[in-house]
Design a protein around this motif. Structure first.
Motif, mmCIF file in Angstrom:
data_model
loop_
_atom_site.group_PDB
_atom_site.id
_atom_site.type_symbol
_atom_site.label_atom_id
_atom_site.label_comp_id
_atom_site.label_asym_id
_atom_site.label_seq_id
_atom_site.Cartn_x
_atom_site.Cartn_y
_atom_site.Cartn_z
ATOM 1 N N LYS A 332 -0.921 9.624 -1.734
ATOM 2 C CA LYS A 332 -2.293 9.200 -2.018
ATOM 3 C C LYS A 332 -2.525 7.736 -1.671
ATOM 4 O O LYS A 332 -3.662 7.332 -1.403
ATOM 5 C CB LYS A 332 -2.635 9.450 -3.488
ATOM 6 C CG LYS A 332 -1.757 8.733 -4.485
ATOM 7 C CD LYS A 332 -2.141 9.110 -5.909
ATOM 8 C CE LYS A 332 -1.109 8.603 -6.908
ATOM 9 N NZ LYS A 332 0.188 9.342 -6.752
ATOM 10 N N GLY A 336 -5.644 6.076 0.801
ATOM 11 C CA GLY A 336 -6.497 4.934 0.496
ATOM 12 C C GLY A 336 -6.478 3.854 1.552
ATOM 13 O O GLY A 336 -7.319 2.945 1.533
ATOM 14 N N CYS A 366 -6.494 12.938 -6.575
ATOM 15 C CA CYS A 366 -6.919 11.945 -5.598
ATOM 16 C C CYS A 366 -7.730 10.861 -6.312
ATOM 17 O O CYS A 366 -8.711 11.169 -6.986
ATOM 18 C CB CYS A 366 -7.758 12.597 -4.506
ATOM 19 S SG CYS A 366 -8.309 11.450 -3.226
ATOM 20 N N ASN A 369 -10.389 5.215 -5.274
ATOM 21 C CA ASN A 369 -10.348 4.182 -4.238
ATOM 22 C C ASN A 369 -10.297 4.774 -2.836
ATOM 23 O O ASN A 369 -10.563 4.082 -1.855
ATOM 24 C CB ASN A 369 -9.141 3.254 -4.447
ATOM 25 C CG ASN A 369 -7.814 3.962 -4.174
ATOM 26 O OD1 ASN A 369 -7.402 4.808 -4.958
ATOM 27 N ND2 ASN A 369 -7.167 3.634 -3.070
ATOM 28 N N VAL A 370 -9.971 6.060 -2.716
ATOM 29 C CA VAL A 370 -10.017 6.740 -1.418
ATOM 30 C C VAL A 370 -11.481 6.947 -1.053
ATOM 31 O O VAL A 370 -12.246 7.525 -1.828
ATOM 32 C CB VAL A 370 -9.275 8.085 -1.468
ATOM 33 C CG1 VAL A 370 -9.390 8.809 -0.125
ATOM 34 C CG2 VAL A 370 -7.809 7.886 -1.838
#
Length: 388
Positions: A332, A336, A366, A369-370
Motif C-alpha cells: 500500500k 501512495g 487501502c 493518502n492513495v
C-alpha cells in the motif's frame, strides 16, 4: 483492527440499496469458485481471481468516487468495483455476550469507553481509523477469567452457531463463488482481551490461565466445525490472529509452538477430514519466526500479508515453495507513491501470479493518502496484467 471486521473483508456485509457497478466484471470462462480453488491449488485458471481487502473509513468520506456514488462501506465497495465474489460463514467464536460498550467520560477530543472486550480505552471523538489507546483490562487474574469464562465463553451456547440449513439458504452447496468457514482466533483475541502488556505478563504470571483461554477458544471453534462441516461444502477456512508486529511475534515462539500450535492442529485435522485443504490466517507483522508452526499445524495461507511489516511476498513463497500460499501482498505504500511506483511493484508480482497460490491485492485496507486516480490506475493495471 478487530477480528470480526477483518473477517468481513469477504463480501460478508449486508446492504439494502441497489449499487450500480462502476466498471465491468473481469471477463472469464470459469466461475469465481472454480477460479479461486484452481488458483489456490496450483491448477490452470482462465485469469487471476480479482478481489481487494477494503478501505479505511476515511476513504468513504474523502474519495469523490465513493461520496458521489453513495458508497459507505467495504461490502458496497466490493459490488461497486465488481470484484469476484467470495464469502465467509460460520459460528461466533468469541465471547458471547460481549461486554456492553459505554462511554465512561469525555474530553474535548476523545472518549474514554469500555469496549466489547471489557477494556477501558481512549478513542478519538471524530471516530477516525486508529488503534485505540488501551488503559486497563477487566480480565487480569485467574479469578477474573473464571468469572468471565462462565458468563461469556460457554462452549454449549446454542446461539453461537447458526443452523446449517440457515447457512445453506444463503450459501447453497451449488453456489458459483468460494465460501470459507470462520475458524476464529486462538491467541490474537486473547491479546485483545488482556492487552499486549497484559498478555506478556500473564504468559509468565498465569500460564495455566492463558492456556485455558487458548483451549476454550479451540473448543468453541471445534464445536462450530462439528455442527457445520458435515452439511456445507466449504472451499477454505479463515482465521485471525494479528499476533505479530514489525519485529516478530508478541508472544514467545516456544509459547506459540507448544500452546497455540497443537490447537491449530486439532482444527486443521477436522478441516482436512472434510476436504478443506486451504486455511488462511490474517496476521499482520513479521510472521517469519512462527511460519514453521503455522505450516506444521495446518495453516498454509497468509492474508493480507503486509509487506512493510514482513517482506516482499516472493521472499516467503520462494522459501517455503508450494507449501505456502499468500493472498494480498500489494504494498500500500507503493500505491501512495503514484503510477510509476505502482508499475514497478506490480511487475515484481508477475512471476508469483504465474506460479499459482497467490492472489494479489492491497496488503491491508487501502489508506486515504492513495489518490483516487492512482487507485483506479492500479485496478486497471491489475486487469491488464492478470485478467484474460
Amino acid at each position: 483492527m478487530p477480528e470480526p471486521t477483518k473477517a468481513a473483508a469477504t463480501h460478508a456485509g449486508k446492504h439494502n440499496k441497489h449499487i450500480e457497478p462502476c466498471r465491468p466484471k473481469w471477463k472469464g470462462t470459469m466461475t469465481d469458485r472454480e477460479r479461486f480453488n484452481n488458483q489456490m491449488h496450483y491448477k490452470p485458471v482462465d485469469r487471476c481471481f480479482n478481489m481487494e481487502f477494503g478501505y479505511w473509513e476515511e476513504n468513504f468520506r474523502e474519495w469523490d468516487i465513493f461520496v458521489d456514488n453513495g458508497i459507505t462501506g467495504n461490502a458496497e465497495a466490493d459490488i461497486f468495483f465488481n470484484f469476484d465474489k467470495i464469502h465467509v460463514a460460520g459460528g461466533h467464536n468469541w465471547m458471547n455476550p460481549p461486554f456492553e460498550q459505554r462511554v465512561v467520560r469525555e474530553t474535548e477530543t476523545t472518549q474514554i469507553i469500555i469496549n466489547g472486550d471489557g477494556l477501558t480505552a481512549e478513542i478519538p471523538k471524530d471516530k477516525h481509523d486508529t488503534i485505540p489507546h488501551y488503559i486497563s483490562a477487566t480480565i487480569v487474574t485467574p479469578e477474573d477469567w473464571k468469572r468471565c469464562k462462565a458468563e461469556r465463553f460457554r462452549i454449549d451456547d446454542d446461539t453461537r452457531v447458526p443452523p446449517p440449513e440457515e447457512v445453506l439458504k444463503r450459501h447453497p452447496n451449488d453456489r458459483d463463488y468460494p465460501l470459507g468457514i470462520n475458524c476464529g482466533s486462538m491467541i490474537g483475541k486473547i491479546r485483545d482481551m488482556l492487552t499486549f502488556e497484559g498478555l506478556a505478563y500473564a504468559c509468565y504470571d498465569y500460564p495455566e490461565m492463558v492456556e485455558d483461554m487458548v483451549e476454550t477458544c479451540c473448543l468453541i471453534v471445534e464445536r462450530s466445525l462439528d455442527i457445520l462441516l458435515p452439511h456445507i461444502q466449504f472451499d477454505y477456512a479463515s482465521g485471525w490472529e494479528d499476533i505479530c508486529f514489525k519485529n516478530g511475534p508478541i508472544v514467545s515462539t516456544s509459547f506459540f509452538r507448544d500452546v497455540v500450535g497443537p490447537r491449530y492442529r486439532r482444527i486443521g485435522d477436522k478441516l482436512r477430514s472434510h476436504g478443506i485443504k486451504l486455511w488462511y490466517i490474517d496476521c499482520d507483522g513479521d510472521v517469519r519466526p512462527i511460519m514453521k508452526y503455522f505450516l506444521d499445524n495446518g495453516v498454509n495461507c497468509l492474508f493480507p500479508f503486509e509487506v512493510n511489516g514482513c517482506a516482499h511476498p516472493g521472499t516467503l513463497l520462494d522459501e517455503f515453495g508450494k507449501d505456502l500460499r499468500i493472498m494480498g501482498g500489494v504494498d500500500k505504500i507503493q500505491l501512495g507513491f503514484g503510477k510509476d511506483a505502482i508499475d514497478a511493484y506490480m511487475k515484481s508480482l508477475v512471476r508469483l501470479v504465474e506460479r499459482g497460490g497467490f492472489i494479489p491485492f492491497c496488503d491491508h485496507r487501502c489508506p486515504p493518502n492513495v489518490k483516487t486516480e492512482d487507485y483506479l490506475y492500479y485496478l486497471d493495471l491489475k486487469e491488464r496484467m492478470f485478467g484474460m
